[in-house]
Every structure is written in C-alpha cells, then in structure tokens.
Design a protein around this motif. Structure first.
Motif, short mmCIF file in Angstrom:
data_model
loop_
_atom_site.label_atom_id
_atom_site.label_comp_id
_atom_site.label_asym_id
_atom_site.label_seq_id
_atom_site.Cartn_x
_atom_site.Cartn_y
_atom_site.Cartn_z
N UNK A 1 8.12 -10.42 4.07
CA UNK A 1 9.24 -11.11 3.56
C UNK A 1 8.79 -12.14 2.26
N UNK A 2 9.89 -12.05 1.07
CA UNK A 2 9.34 -13.04 0.09
C UNK A 2 10.39 -13.91 0.12
N UNK A 3 10.01 -15.23 0.15
CA UNK A 3 11.02 -16.31 0.34
C UNK A 3 10.87 -17.22 -0.73
N UNK A 4 11.97 -17.31 -1.41
CA UNK A 4 11.89 -18.28 -2.64
C UNK A 4 12.80 -19.65 -2.47
N UNK A 5 12.50 -20.45 -3.01
CA UNK A 5 13.21 -21.69 -2.96
C UNK A 5 14.05 -22.02 -4.14
N UNK A 6 15.28 -21.83 -3.88
CA UNK A 6 16.15 -22.09 -5.46
C UNK A 6 16.45 -23.48 -5.56
N UNK A 7 16.58 -24.10 -6.64
CA UNK A 7 16.99 -25.58 -6.88
C UNK A 7 18.51 -25.69 -6.23
N UNK A 8 18.94 -26.60 -5.29
CA UNK A 8 19.98 -26.73 -5.08
C UNK A 8 21.18 -27.61 -5.95
N UNK A 9 20.46 -28.04 -6.86
CA UNK A 9 21.27 -28.93 -7.87
C UNK A 9 20.37 -29.13 -8.90
N UNK A 10 21.12 -29.50 -10.31
CA UNK A 10 20.46 -29.62 -11.70
C UNK A 10 19.19 -30.45 -11.80
N UNK A 11 19.39 -31.53 -10.91
CA UNK A 11 18.07 -32.39 -10.96
C UNK A 11 16.85 -31.95 -10.47
N UNK A 12 17.12 -31.17 -9.35
CA UNK A 12 15.86 -30.67 -8.96
C UNK A 12 15.23 -29.54 -9.72
#
Length: 258
Positions: free
Chosen positions: A238-249
């Motif tokens: 499984x390839x897990x990616x963490x996508x920014x949840x807001x512009x600041x991140x």
C-alpha cells in the motif's frame, strides 16, 4: 474448502444462488461444495474467490483447503524480479516530495519512504527506526509520533479501525499480535489536546494534525494499492500519501524542504 467458502460468502452477504449466477454455476453445485459433497476444480475455486473478492493470500488458502497447490507466488520485494516495481515506487515517492509518502506491506512494515516522510520522522526514537520499521508502531508508540499528534485520540481510532477491517479479511496471527500491541499503547498527553485542522478551514476528511519544528501541520491520508495483483506480496503493498489539508501546511512544507 466448503467451510471457508461458506464463511466468505457469508461475509459478502451473497446467497448461494447469487454466487452461482456470478460464477456461471448452479446453486446446487455451490451447496455441494460447501457441504463437502463435491470437490471443485482449481479453476472453479479461483473463479469463486474472484467473485467473492477474496484477498490474494486467502485465495491460496482456499486452494490448499481444496487440495491444490497455491496459485499465487509470494516474492520478496528485494528479489531481483521486483526491480521494476521498486524503481516505479521510488519514482512515485520522489515525485511526491515535499509531501510525506510511504510504502508499507501487509504487516505495515515500511518498504520505502520519501524525504518528506523522513523529515516528519525527525525526533522519533532510534529503536523505532531500526529495520524492520513498522508504520503503526512509529505512529502510535509513545516514543514515536504520538506525542506530537494533536488529535491523537481520533487518529488512533482511525488507524485501529483500519487494522480491524484488515483482520476481518485475514487469518493472520502476526497482524493480530501487532494490533494487540499498538492498541495497548497509552494514549498519553497527545490524546488530551485538540487542534483545529487548518485554522478556520473546514476539513474535508479526518486530518492528522501534528506539530513539527514549531509548526502545526494538517494532513489527510490517501492509500493506493495495485490493480489485479498476481503476487501475494504485491497484493498487500500500500502506498500512503499525506496530502496537506490546508494551504498553510503546503506552504510550510515547501519552506522546510524546498
């Protein structure tokens, strides 16, 4: 074989007649297989497993129970034949920088990770980063990311539910042992805090809100798997990616890792 087939059919909430129609068979034949009065062919076992969406590893278990050899190999990711797969995953992870991304196997052992993920793991205790690294331990252990996860109670619940769903599909004593271990970790101070994701921004999915280098980062997780895998190992990657949840991140990550 019959008991296993009936168990999978019950899990999928499919009647004998419906399964027979899908597999181009008859309800009578399905009944005979489940009661042990008929031995299905290897082709029929694979066909039934496909229509029941049985995981690849468990398809081998069905075949063995029916008296046949396993159909799907289980090849180590380090095997030379997996070279193109490894290269492809590495290109994908590198292309995702500076956002964190990781590849794990069916036991959540870390197969590969990009620089964005390595940056996020700064400060994690050395004993958790020694091979074989385990993503669940790294995330939930008190010496791992847990103390920095501001919504640990919610994120921990999400991860444990994910493992429970996996356990419902697999007879895996090692996975059960891992679940028992990580679910027993103390919640700690991280579970007492609560940070809003992205300030005034409404989250569109449950975020992981984490402190890093004096910043509060908010991520939503996506998981990708391989289509029509023909190998047990590949089926469980499984390839897990963490996508920014807001512009600041997103802006903070670009500053921290240009």
């Amino acid at each position: 074989m019959g008991a296993l087939l009936r168990e999978w059919r019950d899990r999928r909430r499919i009647s004998q007649l419906e399964l027979a129609l899908r597999a181009d068979s008859s309800a009578r034949h399905i009944s005979f297989i489940e009661t042990g009065r008929a031995r299905p062919s290897q082709e029929m076992v694979l066909r039934l497993a496909e229509h029941l969406d049985v995981p690849v590893r468990e398809r081998n278990a069905l075949l063995i129970a029916a008296g046949y050899a396993p159909h799907y190999p289980e090849t180590s990711v380090d095997d030379p034949s997996m070279g193109p797969l490894r290269e492809g995953m590495e290109r994908l992870l590198t292309g995702y920088d500076p956002y964190p991304a990781i590849v794990v196997d069916g036991m959540y052992q870390v197969v590969a990770a990009n620089q964005g993920m390595a940056m996020l793991l700064e400060g994690v205790a050395d004993h958790l980063l020694r091979p074989p690294m385990n993503a669940m331990r790294i995330t939930l252990h008190p010496d791992g990311l847990a103390p920095r996860i501001l919504n640990l109670r919610e994120w921990r619940g999400h991860l444990l539910e994910q493992m429970e769903r996996q356990l419902a599909l697999m007879r895996s004593s090692p996975l059960r042992k891992l679940y028992d271990e990580v679910s027993a970790y103390p919640l700690g101070s991280g579970g007492q805090e609560r940070a809003a994701a992205g300030g005034d921004h409404a989250p569109f999915a449950l975020p992981m809100v984490i402190e890093h280098a004096g910043h509060v980062l908010s991520f939503v997780s996506t998981i990708a798997t391989f289509n029509t895998p023909m190998d047990v190992t590949v089926s469980e990657l499984a390839i897990e990616t963490l996508l920014p949840a807001d512009p600041e991140t997103a802006q903070t990550l670009r500053r921290l890792m240009p």
